[in-house]
Design an enzyme around this catalytic site. Structure first.
Site, PDB file in Angstrom:
ATOM      1  N   HIS A 227     -14.023  -3.696   0.309  1.00 26.39           N
ATOM      2  CA  HIS A 227     -14.185  -3.235   1.692  1.00 26.39           C
ATOM      3  C   HIS A 227     -14.723  -4.333   2.608  1.00 26.39           C
ATOM      4  O   HIS A 227     -14.969  -4.074   3.792  1.00 26.39           O
ATOM      5  CB  HIS A 227     -15.150  -2.048   1.750  1.00 26.39           C
ATOM      6  CG  HIS A 227     -14.598  -0.772   1.192  1.00 26.39           C
ATOM      7  ND1 HIS A 227     -13.304  -0.352   1.421  1.00 26.39           N
ATOM      8  CD2 HIS A 227     -15.176   0.187   0.421  1.00 26.39           C
ATOM      9  CE1 HIS A 227     -13.119   0.819   0.815  1.00 26.39           C
ATOM     10  NE2 HIS A 227     -14.220   1.163   0.208  1.00 26.39           N
TER      11      HIS A 227
ATOM     12  N   THR B 131      -8.023   4.628  -2.319  1.00 28.42           N
ATOM     13  CA  THR B 131      -7.709   5.113  -3.668  1.00 28.42           C
ATOM     14  C   THR B 131      -6.213   5.346  -3.818  1.00 28.42           C
ATOM     15  O   THR B 131      -5.605   4.996  -4.839  1.00 28.42           O
ATOM     16  CB  THR B 131      -8.481   6.411  -3.954  1.00 28.42           C
ATOM     17  OG1 THR B 131      -9.880   6.181  -3.757  1.00 28.42           O
ATOM     18  CG2 THR B 131      -8.237   6.890  -5.374  1.00 28.42           C
TER      19      THR B 131
ATOM     20  N   LEU C 113       2.102  10.530  -6.338  1.00 24.60           N
ATOM     21  CA  LEU C 113       1.165  10.074  -5.315  1.00 24.60           C
ATOM     22  C   LEU C 113       0.894  11.121  -4.239  1.00 24.60           C
ATOM     23  O   LEU C 113       0.108  10.858  -3.324  1.00 24.60           O
ATOM     24  CB  LEU C 113       1.705   8.801  -4.652  1.00 24.60           C
ATOM     25  CG  LEU C 113       1.788   7.559  -5.541  1.00 24.60           C
ATOM     26  CD1 LEU C 113       2.547   6.454  -4.830  1.00 24.60           C
ATOM     27  CD2 LEU C 113       0.403   7.083  -5.964  1.00 24.60           C
ATOM     28  N   SER C 114       1.521  12.292  -4.332  1.00 22.76           N
ATOM     29  CA  SER C 114       1.274  13.331  -3.338  1.00 22.76           C
ATOM     30  C   SER C 114      -0.196  13.727  -3.394  1.00 22.76           C
ATOM     31  O   SER C 114      -0.852  13.649  -4.435  1.00 22.76           O
ATOM     32  CB  SER C 114       2.160  14.551  -3.589  1.00 22.76           C
ATOM     33  OG  SER C 114       1.827  15.169  -4.826  1.00 22.76           O
TER      34      SER C 114
END
Length: 326
Positions: free
Chosen positions: A139, A80, A256-257
């Site tokens: 995946h 993600t 994005l932290s």
């Protein structure tokens, strides 16, 4: 095209989950069209479901475009996180659209409807109908990806993670998202014997690593994003031929932290929880899709015995490779 082996051991039965049901091994019969990479190796099989098998040929023949962007990973390896980063960098830091359009619709999980029982849609068709350039999350191992990937050569980004941390994260995901009711010991034994969905992880990663130069795959590590996000952003920008100011990259790094991402409803997959609740009729309690995002979290939950078994397994697989999990 594919051979299928049912997983019918007592352990495989013990780790079945309501979201996807029984599992099977799916093997590619003829991989002669696959890139050989630096050290020829037999591509790994994948643990999937009988429902997936009905869609395997459709995915194999899926049309690929050269401006596609594929985000590839084993589950719980920073997927993600990577999707949001790659989408923003390749879309000129368009935070407005990113806030208005959910990440699941901006970067579509190709095989989701192929293994989720009673899924109310068709994610393969959703990707087929998406506007270009398409961002596609997947995946699947190299053996089960669309055949055209290897001739069309779209953008490929792979995210790897230490198997011990990925396993612990996947266990919690299995419990809360897949509805697994069993214990952690059975889950760990199933991981170690390649009987968990999308497994085995290590050969999955090594197959992509082996062809990274031949197929121009951008390899990212979860741990690298945690410890040196600035460096990762620079590499992703180079991969997409994008240039941003130091201030823009600092703002992106903040966006994005982990703490910001965890609370970003457009990118934290909270809608997946809502979907699971609607399919199961049960409330998902005390769980966030983005849970801890820590390096070394396995030390809090795995016994010394299991840590040793995982370390031995990793060492065995990496003996003939120059790859290293961070």
């Amino acid at each position: 095209m594919f051979s299928v082996k049912p997983l019918d051991s007592a352990l495989a039965k013990a780790v079945e989950a309501p979201m996807h049901g029984t599992t099977v091994e799916v093997h590619l019969i003829d991989g002669s069209y696959l890139p050989t990479g630096e050290n020829p190796r037999k591509p790994t099989h994948c643990v999937l479901t009988p429902q997936y098998v009905t869609q395997a040929e459709r995915i194999h023949n899926f049309t690929v475009y050269d401006d596609d962007v594929w985000i590839l990973s084993f589950p719980k390896c920073g997927t993600t996180w990577t999707q949001e980063m790659v989408w923003l960098i390749s879309h000129d830091l368009d935070y407005k659209t990113a806030s208005e359009v959910n990440l699941l619709d901006r970067s579509i999980f190709l095989e989701f409807s192929a293994f989720v029982l009673n899924y109310p849609g068709d994610t393969i068709e959703q990707v087929e109908q998406a506007s270009r350039p398409r961002h596609i999350q997947c995946h699947l191992p190299i053996a089960l990806l669309p055949k055209q990937i290897w001739s069309v050569r779209p953008k490929l980004i792979y995210c790897a993670r230490n198997p011990k941390d990925a396993t612990v994260s996947f266990f919690h995901h299995y419990r809360h998202i897949h509805g697994y009711q069993g214990n952690m010991q059975d889950f760990l034994e199933a991981i170690l014997s390649d009987q968990i969905l999308f497994g085995p992880q290590i050969p999955h990663t090594l197959d992509f690593w082996n062809i990274r130069r031949e197929m121009n795959i951008l390899f990212i590590h979860f741990e690298e994003m945690k410890m040196n996000m600035k460096g990762v952003l620079q590499r992703v920008c180079e991969y997409f031929n994008k240039s941003y100011t130091e201030q823009q990259l600092a703002e992106l790094e903040t966006h994005l932290s982990f703490d910001v991402m965890k609370n970003n409803k457009s990118a934290n997959n909270s809608c997946v929880l809502e979907l699971v609740e609607s399919l199961s009729g049960k409330k998902v309690e005390n769980f966030q899709f983005m849970r801890k995002g820590k390096i070394g979290s396995h030390n809090e939950e795995l016994s010394d015995e299991y840590i040793k078994r995982f370390n031995d397994r990793i060492e065995s697989h990496l003996q003939e490779s120059d790859f290293c999990f961070n």
